[in-house]
Motif scaffolding. Structure first.
Motif, PDB file in Angstrom:
ATOM      1  N   HIS A   1     -33.599 -61.270 -18.534  1.00 34.84           N
ATOM      2  CA  HIS A   1     -32.409 -60.789 -17.825  1.00 34.84           C
ATOM      3  C   HIS A   1     -31.352 -60.302 -18.817  1.00 34.84           C
ATOM      4  N   ARG A   2     -31.154 -61.088 -19.851  1.00 32.35           N
ATOM      5  CA  ARG A   2     -30.174 -60.703 -20.865  1.00 32.35           C
ATOM      6  C   ARG A   2     -30.598 -59.403 -21.562  1.00 32.35           C
ATOM      7  N   LEU A   3     -31.875 -59.298 -21.898  1.00 31.34           N
ATOM      8  CA  LEU A   3     -32.367 -58.092 -22.555  1.00 31.34           C
ATOM      9  C   LEU A   3     -32.183 -56.879 -21.647  1.00 31.34           C
ATOM     10  N   ALA A   4     -32.477 -57.027 -20.352  1.00 32.38           N
ATOM     11  CA  ALA A   4     -32.312 -55.904 -19.418  1.00 32.38           C
ATOM     12  C   ALA A   4     -30.874 -55.402 -19.416  1.00 32.38           C
ATOM     13  N   LYS A   5     -29.910 -56.326 -19.399  1.00 29.55           N
ATOM     14  CA  LYS A   5     -28.499 -55.919 -19.409  1.00 29.55           C
ATOM     15  C   LYS A   5     -28.127 -55.211 -20.703  1.00 29.55           C
ATOM     16  N   ARG A   6     -28.621 -55.728 -21.819  1.00 31.53           N
ATOM     17  CA  ARG A   6     -28.298 -55.103 -23.112  1.00 31.53           C
ATOM     18  C   ARG A   6     -28.938 -53.720 -23.228  1.00 31.53           C
ATOM     19  N   LEU A   7     -30.154 -53.570 -22.712  1.00 31.16           N
ATOM     20  CA  LEU A   7     -30.808 -52.266 -22.732  1.00 31.16           C
ATOM     21  C   LEU A   7     -30.048 -51.262 -21.873  1.00 31.16           C
ATOM     22  N   ALA A   8     -29.568 -51.712 -20.723  1.00 35.50           N
ATOM     23  CA  ALA A   8     -28.785 -50.823 -19.865  1.00 35.50           C
ATOM     24  C   ALA A   8     -27.496 -50.397 -20.558  1.00 35.50           C
ATOM     25  N   GLU A   9     -26.828 -51.356 -21.197  1.00 39.28           N
ATOM     26  CA  GLU A   9     -25.588 -51.037 -21.912  1.00 39.28           C
ATOM     27  C   GLU A   9     -25.832 -50.012 -23.025  1.00 39.28           C
ATOM     28  N   ALA A  10     -27.033 -50.099 -23.644  1.00 41.55           N
ATOM     29  CA  ALA A  10     -27.362 -49.190 -24.750  1.00 41.55           C
ATOM     30  C   ALA A  10     -27.911 -47.853 -24.259  1.00 41.55           C
ATOM     31  N   GLY A  11     -28.070 -47.690 -22.939  1.00 40.64           N
ATOM     32  CA  GLY A  11     -28.528 -46.419 -22.400  1.00 40.64           C
ATOM     33  C   GLY A  11     -30.027 -46.248 -22.340  1.00 40.64           C
ATOM     34  N   HIS A  12     -30.797 -47.321 -22.546  1.00 34.86           N
ATOM     35  CA  HIS A  12     -32.262 -47.235 -22.512  1.00 34.86           C
ATOM     36  C   HIS A  12     -32.732 -47.464 -21.073  1.00 34.86           C
ATOM     37  N   ARG A  13     -32.644 -46.419 -20.268  1.00 34.13           N
ATOM     38  CA  ARG A  13     -32.832 -46.572 -18.827  1.00 34.13           C
ATOM     39  C   ARG A  13     -34.232 -47.057 -18.467  1.00 34.13           C
ATOM     40  N   GLY A  14     -35.252 -46.397 -18.993  1.00 32.29           N
ATOM     41  CA  GLY A  14     -36.617 -46.765 -18.621  1.00 32.29           C
ATOM     42  C   GLY A  14     -36.972 -48.185 -19.022  1.00 32.29           C
ATOM     43  N   GLU A  15     -36.626 -48.568 -20.235  1.00 36.32           N
ATOM     44  CA  GLU A  15     -36.933 -49.919 -20.706  1.00 36.32           C
ATOM     45  C   GLU A  15     -36.103 -50.959 -19.962  1.00 36.32           C
ATOM     46  N   ALA A  16     -34.861 -50.599 -19.651  1.00 33.57           N
ATOM     47  CA  ALA A  16     -34.010 -51.521 -18.887  1.00 33.57           C
ATOM     48  C   ALA A  16     -34.592 -51.769 -17.509  1.00 33.57           C
ATOM     49  N   LEU A  17     -35.091 -50.699 -16.875  1.00 39.57           N
ATOM     50  CA  LEU A  17     -35.675 -50.832 -15.542  1.00 39.57           C
ATOM     51  C   LEU A  17     -36.912 -51.718 -15.570  1.00 39.57           C
ATOM     52  N   GLN A  18     -37.782 -51.470 -16.541  1.00 40.60           N
ATOM     53  CA  GLN A  18     -39.008 -52.270 -16.653  1.00 40.60           C
ATOM     54  C   GLN A  18     -38.684 -53.738 -16.924  1.00 40.60           C
ATOM     55  N   THR A  19     -37.712 -53.997 -17.816  1.00 43.87           N
ATOM     56  CA  THR A  19     -37.386 -55.377 -18.192  1.00 43.87           C
ATOM     57  C   THR A  19     -36.676 -56.098 -17.047  1.00 43.87           C
ATOM     58  N   ALA A  20     -35.805 -55.370 -16.323  1.00 47.62           N
ATOM     59  CA  ALA A  20     -35.131 -55.987 -15.171  1.00 47.62           C
ATOM     60  C   ALA A  20     -36.150 -56.383 -14.103  1.00 47.62           C
ATOM     61  N   ARG A  21     -37.151 -55.526 -13.887  1.00 49.33           N
ATOM     62  CA  ARG A  21     -38.212 -55.854 -12.927  1.00 49.33           C
ATOM     63  C   ARG A  21     -38.977 -57.088 -13.388  1.00 49.33           C
ATOM     64  N   GLU A  22     -39.255 -57.154 -14.667  1.00 48.80           N
ATOM     65  CA  GLU A  22     -39.973 -58.304 -15.231  1.00 48.80           C
ATOM     66  C   GLU A  22     -39.152 -59.584 -15.093  1.00 48.80           C
ATOM     67  N   ALA A  23     -37.839 -59.481 -15.310  1.00 50.80           N
ATOM     68  CA  ALA A  23     -36.964 -60.656 -15.176  1.00 50.80           C
ATOM     69  C   ALA A  23     -36.954 -61.166 -13.745  1.00 50.80           C
ATOM     70  N   VAL A  24     -36.868 -60.252 -12.779  1.00 50.19           N
ATOM     71  CA  VAL A  24     -36.882 -60.657 -11.368  1.00 50.19           C
ATOM     72  C   VAL A  24     -38.196 -61.345 -11.027  1.00 50.19           C
ATOM     73  N   ALA A  25     -39.307 -60.785 -11.497  1.00 51.19           N
ATOM     74  CA  ALA A  25     -40.604 -61.407 -11.213  1.00 51.19           C
ATOM     75  C   ALA A  25     -40.678 -62.807 -11.802  1.00 51.19           C
ATOM     76  N   ALA A  26     -40.160 -62.973 -13.029  1.00 52.70           N
ATOM     77  CA  ALA A  26     -40.180 -64.293 -13.666  1.00 52.70           C
ATOM     78  C   ALA A  26     -39.331 -65.283 -12.881  1.00 52.70           C
ATOM     79  N   TYR A  27     -38.153 -64.853 -12.448  1.00 51.81           N
ATOM     80  CA  TYR A  27     -37.273 -65.750 -11.683  1.00 51.81           C
ATOM     81  C   TYR A  27     -37.849 -66.060 -10.300  1.00 51.81           C
ATOM     82  N   ARG A  28     -38.473 -65.066  -9.662  1.00 52.34           N
ATOM     83  CA  ARG A  28     -39.067 -65.339  -8.341  1.00 52.34           C
ATOM     84  C   ARG A  28     -40.091 -66.454  -8.445  1.00 52.34           C
ATOM     85  N   SER A  29     -40.939 -66.382  -9.466  1.00 50.26           N
ATOM     86  CA  SER A  29     -41.969 -67.396  -9.645  1.00 50.26           C
ATOM     87  C   SER A  29     -41.353 -68.778  -9.850  1.00 50.26           C
ATOM     88  N   LEU A  30     -40.308 -68.852 -10.672  1.00 47.98           N
ATOM     89  CA  LEU A  30     -39.639 -70.126 -10.933  1.00 47.98           C
ATOM     90  C   LEU A  30     -38.923 -70.647  -9.688  1.00 47.98           C
TER      91      LEU A  30
END
Length: 375
Positions: free
Chosen positions: A287-316
């Motif tokens: 989640h933290r990485l997704a926010k930092r990637l978005a702040e840095a303008g890395h849209r595609g990587e931010a989107l992929q990482t945010a999706r991964e963070a949500v999946a990880a949290y859903r499982s938990l």
């Protein structure tokens, strides 16, 4: 005696069970060992009271691991009472036992929310360790350094930063001397204390000093992880997380992003091998990485990482909603924002509906503001 041998074997079993994560079996063995040693100590106190105190300390740790904090504290206090009586009658022999049981008691008090009492017990431990070192210089120096580190952590938690600084610096000075003469057993200890010093300095606004401390700790953990990856890669990941924060505090956003990327890589690897242990740390890291990637303008990587963070949290959150529903809500907010940024309005709306449903179901309060918070 046969009973004493059985109690000793049960203590070993409890330690082995705890070391491999078999907490229920470890607790059962510790309970039986403590009960046996209590009986032996009543009949032959001179021989078995020290062993009973040690077994009760072990039981307190296992009860604390199980979340049974009141019972853990009761066992720790019984251990302290036994050890204090022994130290009163034979201080040269039993002061170390008293320090050990007080250390367990302090941890139980902290876990039970009695931080002020934990501080008092921890201060007594430091006082005893100083006495032991002064009476026999060098023999108990590592134990003194460890007790100073523990006290520094408790003081930091209590917001007593100045005294925490003093304790941490003293521990660092001792560990530096130990590392110079015998690095193998003490390098990890030095890295650990540098990490708590980093938190202290960062909280006090001394960003550049915090950065220097955490960079040194990362260097130590890298070398340790090369030798023993299983033992030290989790510590390296935690330290890199702090490095990313410190780099951000001094304005080096590019280096901070690189550090949090490396943290995520390590946590992914750890969670793939042992999800039960490491998935809870991976989700907030992503989640933290997704926010930092978005702040840095890395849209595609931010989107992929945010999706991964949500999946990880859903499982938990499916398994432990009381612990992870709030984290899931935060990850969903970030994911929706990144989707909107990517022009995927329909997907963003779907995620926001999921967030609203989760908020209503768990009675989660809405965010106070949209301003990013310091992590």
């Amino acid at each position: 005696s046969c009973t004493g041998d059985l109690a000793g074997a049960l203590e070993v079993l409890a330690a082995c069970g705890a070391s491999v994560g078999r907490r229920t079996e470890a607790l059962e063995a510790a309970e039986e060992a403590a009960a046996l040693y209590r009986g032996l100590a009543r009949r032959t106190p001179a021989l078995y009271s020290p062993k009973a105190a040690h077994a009760l300390g072990t039981l307190a740790r296992r009860l604390s691991d199980a979340g049974r904090h009141r019972e853990a504290l009761a066992a720790a206090e019984e251990a302290v009472d036994l050890a204090r009586a022994l130290a009163h009658s034979a201080p040269d022999t039993h002061l170390p036992d008293l320090a050990d049981t007080l250390t367990v008691q302090a941890a139980c008090l902290r876990d039970g929310g009695s931080l002020n009492r934990a501080l008092a017990a921890s201060r007594e431990v430091v006082s005893i360790r100083r006495t032991l070192v002064s009476s026999s210089p060098g023999t108990d120096t590592p134990a003194l350094a460890e007790s100073l580190y523990v006290l520094a952590v408790y003081l930091y938690t209590a917001g007593q930063l100045q005294e925490s600084f003093v304790m941490a610096w003293e521990a660092i000075d001792i560990y530096r001397r130990l590392v110079r003469t015998n690095p193998a057993p003490h390098t990890a200890d030095l890295a650990r204390v540098l990490n708590i010093l980093t938190l202290n300095l960062s909280r006090a606004g001394r960003a550049h000093e915090a950065l220097a401390a955490v960079q040194e700790a990362v260097t130590f953990y890298r070398s340790l992880a090369q030798v023993d990856p299983a033992a030290y890669r989790p510590d390296l990941a935690a330290c890199l997380h702090n490095l990313a924060t410190c780099l951000g505090d001094v304005g080096d956003r590019s280096a901070a992003l690189a550090a949090i990327r490396e943290t995520a890589e390590i946590r992914r690897e750890l969670a793939a091998r042992d999800p039960a242990t490491h998935a809870p740390a991976l989700a907030p890291c992503l989640h933290r990485l997704a926010k930092r990637l978005a702040e840095a303008g890395h849209r595609g990587e931010a989107l992929q990482t945010a999706r991964e963070a949500v999946a990880a949290y859903r499982s938990l959150a499916r398994r432990r909603p009381e612990d992870f529903s709030r984290g899931l809500a935060g990850a969903l907010r970030t994911y929706a924002s990144v989707l909107e940024w990517a022009g995927r309005e329909a997907d963003a709306a779907r995620i926001r509906r999921e967030l609203e449903a989760a908020t209503e179901q768990r009675a989660l309060p809405p965010p106070l503001s949209s301003t990013p918070q310091r992590e």
